[in-house]
Structure formats: C-alpha cells, structure tokens
Write a protein that holds these residues in place. Sequence first.
Motif, mmCIF file in Angstrom:
data_model
loop_
_atom_site.group_PDB
_atom_site.id
_atom_site.type_symbol
_atom_site.label_atom_id
_atom_site.label_comp_id
_atom_site.label_asym_id
_atom_site.label_seq_id
_atom_site.Cartn_x
_atom_site.Cartn_y
_atom_site.Cartn_z
ATOM 1 N N UNK A 63 0.907 -1.293 -0.148
ATOM 2 C CA UNK A 63 0.023 0.011 -0.007
ATOM 3 C C UNK A 63 0.949 1.128 -0.083
ATOM 4 N N UNK A 100 4.624 7.068 1.570
ATOM 5 C CA UNK A 100 5.061 5.750 2.495
ATOM 6 C C UNK A 100 4.586 4.695 1.884
ATOM 7 N N UNK A 143 5.937 -0.122 7.875
ATOM 8 C CA UNK A 143 5.841 0.960 6.911
ATOM 9 C C UNK A 143 7.189 1.222 6.790
ATOM 10 N N UNK A 156 1.753 -6.024 5.383
ATOM 11 C CA UNK A 156 1.817 -6.731 6.457
ATOM 12 C C UNK A 156 2.894 -7.652 6.350
ATOM 13 N N UNK A 164 10.139 4.167 5.878
ATOM 14 C CA UNK A 164 10.554 5.345 6.320
ATOM 15 C C UNK A 164 10.123 6.679 5.925
ATOM 16 N N UNK A 169 -3.429 0.564 -3.360
ATOM 17 C CA UNK A 169 -3.892 -0.595 -2.644
ATOM 18 C C UNK A 169 -3.717 -1.673 -3.336
ATOM 19 N N UNK A 170 -3.307 -2.946 -2.613
ATOM 20 C CA UNK A 170 -3.017 -4.276 -3.307
ATOM 21 C C UNK A 170 -2.152 -4.056 -4.487
ATOM 22 N N UNK A 177 3.669 -10.256 12.569
ATOM 23 C CA UNK A 177 2.109 -10.173 12.608
ATOM 24 C C UNK A 177 1.953 -8.775 13.018
ATOM 25 N N UNK A 178 2.513 -7.945 12.077
ATOM 26 C CA UNK A 178 2.468 -6.410 12.391
ATOM 27 C C UNK A 178 2.471 -5.741 10.878
ATOM 28 N N UNK A 179 1.680 -4.619 10.897
ATOM 29 C CA UNK A 179 2.045 -4.118 9.592
ATOM 30 C C UNK A 179 3.094 -3.175 9.810
#
Lengths: 117, 110
Positions: free
Chosen positions: B35, B88, B101, B92, B103, B50-51, B97-99
């Motif tokens: 994303x 940015x 990003x 996932x 920098x 997205x995607x 087990x976290x999104x």
Amino acid sequence: EVQLVESGGGLVQPGGSLRLSCAASGFTFSSYWMHWVRQAPGKGLVWVSHIKSDGSRTNYADSVKGRFTISRDNAKNTLYLQMNSLRAEDTAVYYCVRDRWSGPDSWGQGTLVTVSS
Amino acid sequence: QSVLTQPPSASGTPGQRVTISCSGSSSNIGSNNVYWYQQLPGTAPKLLIYRNNQRPSGVPDRFSGSKSGTSASLAISGLRSEDEADYYCAAWDDSLSAWVFGGGTKLTVL
C-alpha cells in the motif's frame, strides 16, 4: 463520507495513562477492521495496533505490547486505545484508520499525545 | 530503522516521471500486498495505491504502483507542484504479525 474523529490526547507524565477514542461515521463501522497508527513529531508512520470487525482478534506492535489495549464498541461506532505505562517515546500524533481492501484506508486527523514531566 | 526501506528523498521537475522504491523481504512484500500513502504537509496521510497497483476512486491515474519479488515501486508521471509531499509504503509482515511502514520519501518538485 467516511469520518473518523479522534479525541483524548493531551499531556501526560511518564508512567501515566490515557485513553484515546475515535468516533466513526459515514460507513458501517461494525463491518471493518480498524487500526491505530502513530507519528512522532517530524518522523515517519508507525503502526500501533489493529482490531477485527467484531473485536475478536487484535495485534500489537512489539513496542506497545503489554502496555496498550485496543478495543471497540460497535453499538457506539467508537474505537479505543487504552495506553498505560506511557513513555517519552510514545509522544506522537495518533491516527485512527479504517481498514479496506485488506489494508489501512481512511485516516482521521489525529490526536496529539505528549508524554513529559 | 524501518522494516521497509525507502530512499529518504526524491525530486523531479514539473512534467517529469519520478519513481519511489520500497524494499522489503519475503515475510512482508514478498508474500503480501503493498500500500502507498501520500502525506501533504500538516495533513493526515491519504491512500494512493492498494493491493500493489490499484487506485482508489479519485486518485489520478498519474499515480501507479508495481511489485516484483520483495520490492515495490510508486511511479508519478506528469509531476505537479502539488505532488510535493511525503510518501510511505506499507505491508503486512507475517513474521512480526504486524503492519510495517517504510521510513518515508520526501518528494520535492523543483
């Protein structure tokens, strides 16, 4: 139109607690996963936590695990973030974000949390 | 240190095409969607892609996304002064087990 309005930010001392709220409107809140994402002053975006549409599943960033709790009240269309044992490094603007297309989509305007003595 | 790696800055002149890269690993970009977000000065981020390569309605087709292996790119064609912003990437991460990003990349329109 999707609206996400955060509230509850402010100045808190290290070790203190704060609860953020996010009032959602313009969409069927109970059908969407929701996120909290934060941004320290002058820094980049950092994901904090997310919660499934029915509240049955949550995940947290390692930096907040055990200190922060995400929750939601679908009857009130409201998302929460309970923040305990706050540290200076938690100082940031906290954004409430809807999940769509399996990723963060619409963002609120954010609420500033400042942790300082 | 961000899990996803972006160049800190990029620049271009009006009308030019600029690309911003986002490098990850097999546990994030390699196995999940990417994303892209635009953050104008003093405002909240806005979803651009997205995607990997899909644009929400209202996002100009000057913005496009692509993904190959463990890297992704955002391309902006016909650069305009109003494109000056921070960009940015996010994905996932199965291992965390976290999104995660990137920098962020500050785009300057010269």
